[in-house]
Design an enzyme around this catalytic site. Structure first.
Site, mmCIF file in Angstrom:
data_model
loop_
_atom_site.group_PDB
_atom_site.id
_atom_site.type_symbol
_atom_site.label_atom_id
_atom_site.label_comp_id
_atom_site.label_asym_id
_atom_site.label_seq_id
_atom_site.Cartn_x
_atom_site.Cartn_y
_atom_site.Cartn_z
ATOM 1 N N LYS A 1 -10.450 64.477 -48.925
ATOM 2 C CA LYS A 1 -10.169 65.771 -48.294
ATOM 3 C C LYS A 1 -10.030 66.877 -49.332
ATOM 4 O O LYS A 1 -10.459 68.007 -49.085
ATOM 5 C CB LYS A 1 -8.920 65.696 -47.402
ATOM 6 C CG LYS A 1 -9.160 64.854 -46.155
ATOM 7 C CD LYS A 1 -8.204 65.146 -45.017
ATOM 8 C CE LYS A 1 -8.654 64.397 -43.752
ATOM 9 N NZ LYS A 1 -7.769 64.515 -42.622
ATOM 10 N N LYS A 18 -18.142 57.795 -41.788
ATOM 11 C CA LYS A 18 -17.209 57.701 -40.663
ATOM 12 C C LYS A 18 -17.385 58.871 -39.703
ATOM 13 O O LYS A 18 -17.510 60.015 -40.155
ATOM 14 C CB LYS A 18 -15.780 57.709 -41.243
ATOM 15 C CG LYS A 18 -14.669 57.572 -40.237
ATOM 16 C CD LYS A 18 -13.305 57.664 -40.921
ATOM 17 C CE LYS A 18 -12.752 59.076 -40.904
ATOM 18 N NZ LYS A 18 -11.439 59.235 -40.268
ATOM 19 N N LYS A 32 -13.749 64.279 -37.269
ATOM 20 C CA LYS A 32 -13.484 65.533 -36.565
ATOM 21 C C LYS A 32 -13.961 66.732 -37.354
ATOM 22 O O LYS A 32 -14.371 67.728 -36.799
ATOM 23 C CB LYS A 32 -11.972 65.711 -36.406
ATOM 24 C CG LYS A 32 -11.365 64.873 -35.373
ATOM 25 C CD LYS A 32 -10.001 65.481 -35.086
ATOM 26 C CE LYS A 32 -8.942 64.427 -35.125
ATOM 27 N NZ LYS A 32 -7.624 64.983 -35.358
HETATM 28 P P1 ATP Z 1 -11.157 63.102 -39.346
HETATM 29 O O1 ATP Z 1 -11.909 62.286 -38.317
HETATM 30 O O2 ATP Z 1 -11.545 64.542 -39.372
HETATM 31 O O3 ATP Z 1 -11.053 62.450 -40.692
HETATM 32 P P2 ATP Z 1 -8.574 62.160 -39.041
HETATM 33 O O4 ATP Z 1 -8.977 60.833 -39.577
HETATM 34 O O5 ATP Z 1 -7.633 62.962 -39.816
HETATM 35 O O6 ATP Z 1 -9.755 63.134 -38.742
HETATM 36 P P3 ATP Z 1 -6.731 61.839 -36.949
HETATM 37 O O7 ATP Z 1 -6.713 62.704 -35.798
HETATM 38 O O8 ATP Z 1 -5.627 62.056 -37.872
HETATM 39 O O9 ATP Z 1 -8.147 61.933 -37.585
HETATM 40 O O10 ATP Z 1 -6.835 60.330 -36.547
HETATM 41 C C1 ATP Z 1 -6.427 59.858 -35.331
HETATM 42 C C2 ATP Z 1 -6.653 58.384 -35.215
HETATM 43 O O11 ATP Z 1 -8.054 58.123 -35.070
HETATM 44 C C3 ATP Z 1 -6.203 57.573 -36.415
HETATM 45 O O12 ATP Z 1 -5.557 56.407 -35.939
HETATM 46 C C4 ATP Z 1 -7.479 57.215 -37.123
HETATM 47 O O13 ATP Z 1 -7.371 55.985 -37.799
HETATM 48 C C5 ATP Z 1 -8.460 57.111 -35.965
HETATM 49 N N1 ATP Z 1 -9.832 57.397 -36.367
HETATM 50 C C6 ATP Z 1 -10.306 58.555 -36.916
HETATM 51 N N2 ATP Z 1 -11.636 58.466 -37.114
HETATM 52 C C7 ATP Z 1 -12.020 57.223 -36.687
HETATM 53 C C8 ATP Z 1 -13.286 56.520 -36.629
HETATM 54 N N3 ATP Z 1 -14.393 57.096 -37.026
HETATM 55 N N4 ATP Z 1 -13.298 55.279 -36.127
HETATM 56 C C9 ATP Z 1 -12.163 54.679 -35.688
HETATM 57 N N5 ATP Z 1 -10.943 55.273 -35.710
HETATM 58 C C10 ATP Z 1 -10.858 56.531 -36.200
HETATM 59 N N1 LTN Z 2 -2.611 60.227 -41.001
HETATM 60 C C1 LTN Z 2 -3.037 59.927 -39.682
HETATM 61 C C2 LTN Z 2 -2.290 60.683 -38.632
HETATM 62 C C3 LTN Z 2 -0.836 60.323 -38.665
HETATM 63 C C4 LTN Z 2 -0.263 59.078 -38.272
HETATM 64 C C5 LTN Z 2 1.147 59.217 -38.476
HETATM 65 C C6 LTN Z 2 -0.788 57.891 -37.798
HETATM 66 C C7 LTN Z 2 0.198 61.105 -39.073
HETATM 67 N N2 LTN Z 2 1.369 60.461 -38.956
HETATM 68 C C8 LTN Z 2 2.002 58.162 -38.216
HETATM 69 C C9 LTN Z 2 0.106 56.829 -37.539
HETATM 70 C C10 LTN Z 2 1.474 56.968 -37.751
HETATM 71 C C11 LTN Z 2 -4.526 60.269 -39.643
HETATM 72 O O1 LTN Z 2 -4.997 61.080 -40.356
HETATM 73 N N3 LTN Z 2 -5.224 59.638 -38.803
#
Ligand code: ATP
Ligand code: LTN
Length: 329
Positions: free
Chosen positions: A115, A196, A199
């Site tokens: 990031k 991956k 978002k």
């Molecule tokens: P970004 O997708 O932009 O990296 P993020 O990983 O920060 O966003 P969060 O909203 O914080 O997304 O994640 C929410 C949940 O979705 C977390 O439990 C994360 O592990 C899961 N997740 C995110 N992307 C994926 C993916 N491509 N496949 C499976 N699980 C995912």
């Molecule tokens: N870091 C996680 C979001 C997140 C989370 C948490 C997940 C913040 N606090 C506590 C599980 C438990 C992400 O980016 N997906």
């Protein structure tokens, strides 16, 4: 009386554009296992501001995500649903944990490296992101943390921090375990099956958005990158087809052998068409329920206020324990 159920906590950032990876990797699992656990699900707005956010959009995204939690099937009677910033103990314990975290532990987090490489100015909060996440988890004495595969390293860090704290200051925190399902734990982009689904990647044809237009989604699936082969099988060396099949498997909840037998002798077009049907069958009702829930913002706010009150009752007690342990009380 029923036995005490194990506690789970998880969260999602209100950064907009939720996609099927977020659903299959986390939300759907939360919903399916809602009755087995004592659940805390949080909307992690303090995490969202570790990268720049427009204030009005952030507020909007928090409500949107609350609506999506409900639309996907989280039930406020069975799960405590709340916004992280409404419970001040998250920021408070986050600070204490920051003061207990060796800098090297944070510098080696892969999510931070990924990031920060994308930011012009890297904010200190982005480096400290994992200590706040540790606070989220430890405040609730959570035994399990249901997340997608990308969060494994953060949960390891949470465990290390909790163990270090308990060793230095006496038993204070429960040591949590990650709960990562094997199917679709890492959904990949439709346009690039080696990265991956994310978002922050808003390119057309990359993601399957939960709230997107279903006709556009069908087109994106039909155009998904595969390879020049023909056989439809769960073969990780062909990541495009493997990704489509994994999404299909998780959506339909069928065994791999049955899916391979079903598609035997068929072309990739058939797989894509049936995947688009399965996606539509899942997302259509979610989108309809989402419209209902977000129609009444006052009711949504009431549910979130109730959730915050329940969450604070647990979180404040743990914060007090930690404050006392380090000599703040
Ligand atoms: P970004 O997708 O932009 O990296 P993020 O990983 O920060 O966003 P969060 O909203 O914080 O997304 O994640 C929410 C949940 O979705 C977390 O439990 C994360 O592990 C899961 N997740 C995110 N992307 C994926 C993916 N491509 N496949 C499976 N699980 C995912
Ligand atoms: N870091 C996680 C979001 C997140 C989370 C948490 C997940 C913040 N606090 C506590 C599980 C438990 C992400 O980016 N997906």
């Amino acid at each position: 009386m029923s036995e005490r159920r194990p506690r789970v906590l998880s969260g999602i950032q209100p950064s907009g554009n939720l996609h099927i990876g977020n659903y299959l990797g986390s939300l759907q699992n939360w919903v399916l296992e809602q009755d087995r656990y004592d659940n805390f699900f949080c909307i992690v707005d303090l995490h969202a501001i570790t990268v720049p956010q427009d204030p009005a959009e952030l507020r909007q995204h928090v409500r949107e995500l609350a609506g999506l939690y409900l639309a996907c099937g989280l039930d406020p009677q069975r799960s405590t649903i709340f916004v992280q910033s409404h419970v001040s103990a998250h920021a408070e314990l986050g600070w204490v944990l920051n003061c207990q975290t060796p800098l090297g532990w944070l510098n080696r987090m892969t999510q931070f490296k990924d990031k920060s490489a994308k930011q012009e100015t890297v904010l200190a909060g982005l480096l400290n992101y994992p200590t706040l996440m540790a606070a989220d988890i430890l405040l609730y004495d959570a035994e399990f943390v249901p997340v997608g595969d990308d969060q494994r390293q953060h949960i390891e860090l949470t465990r290390d921090l909790a163990e270090r704290f308990n060793y230095l200051y006496g038993e204070t925190f429960v040591i949590p375990e990650p709960m990562i399902r094997t199917v679709a734990a890492r959904v990949m982009g439709l346009d690039d099956p080696t990265s991956k689904m994310s978002k922050s990647n808003t390119a057309a044809g990359h993601a399957i958005p939960l709230l997107g237009d279903l006709k556009k989604t069908r087109k994106a699936i039909m155009r998904a990158v595969t390879d020049s082969g023909t056989e439809i099988a769960f073969d990780e060396s062909r990541p495009g087809v493997y990704n489509l099949l994994s999404i299909y498997q998780k959506l339909t909840d069928k065994p791999r052998e049955e899916i391979e037998a079903h598609f035997a002798g068929q072309g990739y077009g058939t797989l894509k068409r049936e995947l688009a049907d399965a996606v539509e069958a899942t997302l259509e009702p979610i989108q309809a329920r989402y419209r209902e829930f977000t129609n009444d913002p006052a009711e949504l706010d009431r549910l979130l206020a109730q959730g915050a009150e329940r969450a604070a009752a647990v979180a404040n007690a743990t914060r007090d324990r930690a404050y006392t342990a380090v000599g703040l009380r």
